[in-house]
Design a protein around this motif. Structure first.
Motif, short mmCIF file in Angstrom:
data_model
loop_
_atom_site.label_atom_id
_atom_site.label_comp_id
_atom_site.label_asym_id
_atom_site.label_seq_id
_atom_site.Cartn_x
_atom_site.Cartn_y
_atom_site.Cartn_z
N HIS A 62 0.89 -1.22 0.05
CA HIS A 62 0.06 0.12 -0.04
C HIS A 62 0.80 1.37 0.02
CE1 HIS A 62 -3.13 -2.74 2.06
NE2 HIS A 62 -3.49 -2.55 0.66
N GLU A 65 1.71 3.73 3.00
CA GLU A 65 2.21 3.24 4.33
C GLU A 65 3.70 3.32 4.31
OE1 GLU A 65 0.08 -0.37 4.65
OE2 GLU A 65 -1.82 0.27 4.58
N ARG A 105 -2.83 5.06 -1.49
CA ARG A 105 -2.87 3.29 -1.11
C ARG A 105 -2.60 2.52 -2.22
NH1 ARG A 105 -4.92 0.39 3.08
NH2 ARG A 105 -6.14 -1.40 2.61
N HIS A 159 2.93 -3.39 7.09
CA HIS A 159 2.01 -2.43 6.87
C HIS A 159 1.87 -1.52 7.94
CE1 HIS A 159 -0.08 -4.30 3.13
NE2 HIS A 159 0.75 -5.21 3.50
N THR A 160 1.07 -0.45 7.75
CA THR A 160 0.63 0.46 8.63
C THR A 160 -1.07 0.54 8.70
OG1 THR A 160 1.01 2.39 7.36
CG2 THR A 160 2.57 1.80 9.15
ZN LIG Z 1 -1.54 -1.80 4.15
#
Ligand SMILES: [Zn+2]
Length: 347
Positions: A62, A65, A105, A159-160
């Protein structure tokens, strides 16, 4: 020029050199294979391990992130400068470069729903092309003799989260029919994560792909909330960075410093299938918020989701996903004995 700019300008390949102990090759744009070169004496005298383990670390699937991407840049730079020794085969992946550059994203569709061939169900676009490339480089990496000789394979897809969370750092483990490796779960625990979530069905995520097709111990690692590039305080994620550095260097992981890890199992997925879909919780509801039994969390034409105990916890609530996609997951909290049963059933 800094490494991030070089990465975005596709010039990093010509600007970063590794010590002679590491054989490096870029398998695709943003995908770097690093293999430790052991001297023959070391191989003969080493009684502990003749074969290196294999690790895949990915970030930026993404594009917005950013903190995991900065962490990966940091690891790459330490390996290149010889500050971090490499004991294991490593594939570093910068996931969605165009979306990272755009600070979004994704550009066309969510890349982390497209793996295991699902990209073929999407129109040709930035992410469907990238999913095809990433699957192909993973296959190439696994045909490498040094990688084939490994006995242990791990993939961390970093990820975040978009929203706040009652558990700031957690791992999502893909559904798998085989038992989850005890040493992998132990590593996650020692890395000071706050929670583990076990999926109950297969999905199109990157970690599902490596687990399902290459029997890798995989997880999606949610490390906290991210800010735009350059604004992250990487010290907040230092437990993960240190754990990954130790792993790469072949050092034992540290002792857990946080309270006990919580474990959850996915019980139900809320899928938005109609424009009438509505989610009955505020936008800012935190991940792992506990909801009362009987509460109607979502509804759409001819369908309603009510919270039924013990599936009282909400993860990733998001009413704004496209029709056909997941608007939230309902979780049940596990005790260790329940988890053993659940994982035998494949939970
Ligand atoms: Zn993510």
């Amino acid at each position: 020029m800094d490494l991030l700019t070089l990465l975005f300008e596709n010039k990093i390949e010509n600007h970063v050199c590794f010590p002679p102990t590491i054989q490096s090759s870029w398998l695709a744009e943003g995908v770097l294979q690093l293999l430790p070169q052991r001297s023959p004496q070391v191989q003969l005298s080493s009684s502990q391990e003749n074969f290196a383990d294999t690790l895949i670390i990915s970030a930026g699937i993404h594009g917005n992130e950013t903190a995991p991407v900065e962490m990966l840049i940091q690891l790459l730079s330490q390996l290149a400068q010889g500050k971090l020794p490499l004991q294991h085969n490593l594939l570093l992946i910068f996931g969605n470069l165009s979306a990272m550059y755009a600070g979004q994203r994704y550009i066309d569709h969510d890349l982390n729903r497209m793996f295991s061939g699902r990209y073929q169900n999407f129109p040709l676009g930035n992410e469907s092309k990238r999913a095809r490339v990433l699957e192909s480089v993973i296959r190439q990496f696994f045909s490498e003799p040094a990688v084939m000789a490994s006995t242990k394979y791990r993939h961390f897809d970093l990820h975040t989260a978009i929203r706040g969370s009652c558990h700031e750092q957690f791992a999502l483990l893909p559904y798998q029919a085989r038992e989850y490796a005890a040493d992998f779960l132990q590593w996650l625990e020692q890395s000071d994560l706050d929670a583990l979530v076990f999926h109950n069905s297969v999905g199109g995520t990157f970690s599902h792909f490596t687990s399902e097709h290459f029997n890798v111990d995989s997880c999606t690692l949610e490390i906290g909330k991210a800010l735009p590039f350059g604004q992250n305080d990487l010290a907040r994620f230092s437990n993960i960075t240190t754990a990954l550095q130790d792993l790469l260097a072949g050092l034992p992981s540290g002792r857990r410093a946080k309270p006990a890890l919580e474990r959850y199992r996915v019980v139900d997925a809320i899928i938005k299938q109609h424009a009438s879909f509505q989610l009955n919780i505020p936008e800012e509801t935190k991940n792992f918020t506990e909801l009362p039994s009987g509460f109607e969390i979502a509804r759409q034409q001819h369908q309603s989701w009510k919270i039924e105990s013990p599936a009282n916890f909400i993860l990733f609530p998001n009413a704004h996903v496209a029709v056909g996609l997941r608007a939230g997951l309902l979780l049940e909290k596990l005790t260790s004995s329940i988890h053993k049963t659940a994982s035998r059933r494949g939970g």
